[in-house]
Structures are given as structure tokens and as C-alpha cells.
Design an enzyme around this catalytic site. Structure first.
Site, PDB file in Angstrom:
ATOM      1  N   SER A 182       0.792  -1.222   0.000  1.00 39.54           N
ATOM      2  CA  SER A 182       0.000   0.000   0.000  1.00 39.54           C
ATOM      3  C   SER A 182       0.827   1.276   0.000  1.00 39.54           C
ATOM      4  CB  SER A 182      -0.955  -0.008   1.191  1.00 39.54           C
ATOM      5  OG  SER A 182      -0.247  -0.223   2.388  1.00 39.54           O
ATOM      6  N   HIS A 218      -5.645  -3.592  -2.151  1.00 43.90           N
ATOM      7  CA  HIS A 218      -5.386  -2.658  -3.251  1.00 43.90           C
ATOM      8  C   HIS A 218      -5.361  -3.350  -4.617  1.00 43.90           C
ATOM      9  CE1 HIS A 218      -4.602   1.008  -0.947  1.00 43.90           C
ATOM     10  NE2 HIS A 218      -4.066   0.212  -0.033  1.00 43.90           N
ATOM     11  N   LYS A 271     -11.847   0.262  -0.742  1.00 47.43           N
ATOM     12  CA  LYS A 271     -10.929   0.969  -1.637  1.00 47.43           C
ATOM     13  C   LYS A 271     -11.545   1.078  -3.024  1.00 47.43           C
ATOM     14  CE  LYS A 271      -7.514   0.695   1.657  1.00 47.43           C
ATOM     15  NZ  LYS A 271      -6.764  -0.187   2.507  1.00 47.43           N
TER      16      LYS A 271
END
Ligand SMILES: *Cc1c(COP(=O)(O)O)cnc(C)c1O
Length: 390
Positions: free
Chosen positions: A187, A215, A246
Site C-alpha cells: 500500500s 489494493h 478501496k
């Protein structure tokens, strides 16, 4: 108020402040009035900025399809989760979301959890206990670090993305239950774990593999995630965790695995058992997001087009984007003071790309994330302003 001169944590705070490390929360106004490219804009302290710090890579957090799904579920089920799902039951939204995740990830089953932090800090202790061995990448997310600590299993850190080191450690620990844990996309640096090699190492040594695709989900593999990106077939010993918070523009997390593993986690994951269920509107938004990325890859293509464009432009002005391979691009500009000054200069020019400092990362940097909603002009403005800083 000061009681007899006793000021709890004042010394600790003074220390943080004197090292330039105090974190503060800025006021943000909602950008619901401008949903068109909301992932690329942010209103902070009453200032409109181009947003280079959002994890909402596809702009789904303000997407009408998600908002309508949440509004319908709100009317049908209300705002609260009422109790844990084991107590109050799960709604059809929860069930459909888990079926959709299992389909997207190619697993037998899936389970929704209240956040990525909850997932890692409660699933890892459910999977590993005293006597087991966890092998964890040096740059794994803090929630994984906490999950490992809570598990009481022996945890050994292997060098970042170093599968030779991982293999050595696996060899030394025959006969124990071993679990390899890695972020898929890291990240802070935006690099990708070498999953084909890690999967091979786990297979050779009969180890379990737990991946955190926070992610990667919605971003890699056309949106399906990092296993799909590498063409790796899911196996009963691979546990895929990820978040809805996300690229999926909602909130919460999932774990996708075999029926048996999901049944075990329902029976032993403390963050699942002892916490109130996610409210239906949130779950309905996550479901709408999964269904959207399953059938439409337009936003995913726009994201990658912007990512390549920005990387090319950064190279042209002499900014090295290594090791990034994803929409997360760290830019090193110097020590803590220089990095804070750079972030402030960008802020003054209408660009939001905050400084990330220790202890979040070992070395300070600007962390830039690019999204599907950025225009070419906005990407160019970022480059011009960064160039002036050099
Ligand atoms: C953001 C993140 C989490 C935490 O997820 P939340 O849903 O925000 O709690 C876990 N792991 C990784 C790798 C993350 O980036």
C-alpha cells in the site's frame, strides 16, 4: 482542564510534535454535488483540490448505481446492523454479496467482515495459534502485523518480496502448520508480491497462503484481483482477503476460501462473532460494486490508461517511479521537513498529495494515487508542480 498539574500524555505529545510527526484530521466537505469525477477532487479546509490520495480508484464511492443500491436497502432494512449475524441473522444482501465475492474470486465460499482491519486482526488469529509458524512479508499492512501478534503463533518476517528467503524459512520449519501472509499490492510502494513464485513455494512445502488483496481488488486482473492478474487458479489452501473500502467504493471486507475454511472462520473469527453485522445499505453498495466490475471494465481501463500516462510524464521530468507497478506511486523528495514542505506547496497550488512519514513508512515520501476520474490536464498539472519543486 488541568487536575493538580497532572497532564496525561502531554510529554508523549510534545515529543511527537517536536519530531514533526503529529497527525491531524482536516475538515472535508462532501463532494456529492460533483459526482462526475469525485474520486479526483476533494474539498479540504474549504479549498477545492485535485485529489491524489484517494483509494477510490474507480470513483465508485459516488457512483449513482451504488448510491441507489444503498438507498433502496436503507428503505428496506434501516440503518443499523442490529446485532452480530450469528445473533440477528444475515440479510439477503449479505448472502448475495458473499455469493458474488466467491464468484469473482473463484472460491467455494466467502464471508463479509466489518473492515479490513477487523478481518486481518481476527482471521489471522483464527487460522494460526501457538505452535504454528507465520511467515510475513516485511512490508505487510499494520493490520496483518497486529493479527500476527494476536495469534500467539511464532511470526518470522521474510525480506520484502524475497521468495528465496521465504523458501529457506519454510524449509527450516517442516512439521509445523505454516502460513505465509502477504499483501498483494503493497500500500505504500505500489509494488506487487511475486505471487506465482510464492504459490509455488507454498505448494512445495504444504504451507497455507493468506493474501491481502485490499489494493488489488477492482484494480488488477481487470478488477478481479491479483490471483486473476497472474492467472493463478484458486486452491483450497489459498485464503483471499480483501476490502470493499478501496476500489469498490464502499466499506467492509471479505474473505474468500473453501467451504471448510469459511465455516471455521464463522466459528472462530472473533471480529466476526463479537461485532455487529455491517448495515444493509453498506452491504448493498458493496454488492452493486462487485456486480458492476464483473460486467463493465470501462472504469478499470480508464484507471490503467491514467496510470501509464502519469508514469510516462513523471519519467519525462526525471522522477523515478520504481518500484511502483500500480496506481500507487511513491515520490521521494527528501527528509521529513522537505517532504512536508513539498506537500504544503502542492496544497497551495491546489493539489492534494500528502506526505507519508515514519512510522507508517521507513522513509518519508509523497504518496500519489491516480484514479480513473483524473483528466489529462489534472495529471499534467501535478507533473508541472512537482517539476517546480525539483
Ligand atoms: C486499507 C487496508 C486494510 C484495512 O482495510 P479497512 O477496510 O480500511 O480497515 C488492510 N490491508 C491493506 C493492505 C490495506 O491497504
Amino acid at each position: 482542564m488541568c487536575l493538580g498539574g497532572f497532564m496525561p500524555y502531554r510529554n508523549e505529545l510534545d515529543d511527537v510534535v517536536s519530531r514533526g510527526l503529529e497527525r491531524i484530521i482536516r475538515d472535508r466537505s462532501c463532494s456529492g454535488d460533483n459526482p462526475a469525477n469525485s474520486s479526483a477532487r476533494i474539498m479540504l479546509e474549504n479549498k477545492q483540490l485535485i485529489h491524489f490520495s484517494s483509494n477510490d480508484y474507480l470513483g465508485l464511492a459516488n457512483h449513482p448505481i451504488l448510491k441507489n443500491a444503498a438507498a433502496d436497502a436503507l428503505c428496506a432494512c434501516g440503518t443499523g446492523g442490529m446485532a452480530s449475524r450469528l445473533m440477528a441473522g444475515g440479510t439477503t444482501y449479505h448472502k448475495k454479496l458473499e455469493e458474488a465475492i466467491a464468484r469473482l474470486k473463484g472460491t467455494e465460499a466467502a464471508l463479509a467482515l466489518n473492515s479490513g482491519y477487523t478481518a486481518n486482526s481476527s482471521l489471522i488469529p483464527a487460522l494460526a495459534r501457538e505452535g504454528d509458524l507465520i511467515l510475513s512479508d516485511a512490508l505487510n499492512h499494520a493490520s496483518i502485523v497486529d493479527g500476527c501478534r494476536l495469534s500467539r503463533a511464532q511470526t518470522v518476517i521474510y525480506r520484502h518480496r524475497d521468495t528465496e528467503h521465504l523458501r529457506e524459512l519454510l524449509k527450516k520449519a517442516q512439521g509445523k502448520r505454516r502460513i505465509v501472509i502477504t499483501d498483494t499490492v503493497f500500500s505504500m510502494d505500489g509494488d506487487i508480491a511475486p505471487l506465482p513464485d510464492i504459490v509455488a513455494a507454498c505448494r512445495e512445502h504444504d504451507a497455507l497462503l493468506y493474501i491481502d488483496d485490499a489494493h488489488g481488488t477492482g484494480v488488477l486482473g481487470g478488477g478481479r484481483g491479483t490471483l486473476h492478474h497472474f492467472g493463478i487458479t484458486p486452491e483450497p489452501w489459498i485464503i483471499q482477503m480483501g476490502t470493499f473500502s478501496k476500489a469498490l467504493g464502499s466499506f467492509g471486507a471479505y474473505v474468500a476460501a473453501s467451504h471448510d475454511i469459511i465455516r471455521w472462520l464463522i466459528n472462530s473469527g472473533r471480529g466476526f462473532i463479537f461485532s455487529t453485522a455491517l448495515p444493509a445499505p453498506v452491504v448493498a453498495a458493496s454488492l452493486a460494486a462487485v456486480e458492476l466490475i464483473e460486467k463493465d471494465t470501462t472504469l478499470n481501463s480508464a484507471l490503467w490508461e491514467n496510470r501509464s500516462y502519469l508514469a510516462d510524464e513523471l519519467h519525462k521530468i526525471g522522477i523515478d517511479t520504481v518500484p511502483s507497478e500500480t496506481p500507487i506511486i511513491p515520490v521521494a523528495v527528501g527528509d521529513i521537513e522537505t517532504t512536508l514542505a513539498a506537500a504544503q506547496k502542492l496544497f497551495d497550488q491546489g493539489i492534494y498529495a500528502p506526505a507519508i512519514r515514519p512510522p507508517t513508512v521507513p522513509t518519508p515520501r509523497l504518496r500519489i494515487t491516480v484514479s480513473a476520474g483524473h483528466t489529462k490536464d489534472e495529471l499534467e498539472k501535478l507533473c508541472t508542480t512537482l517539476k517546480e519543486l525539483q
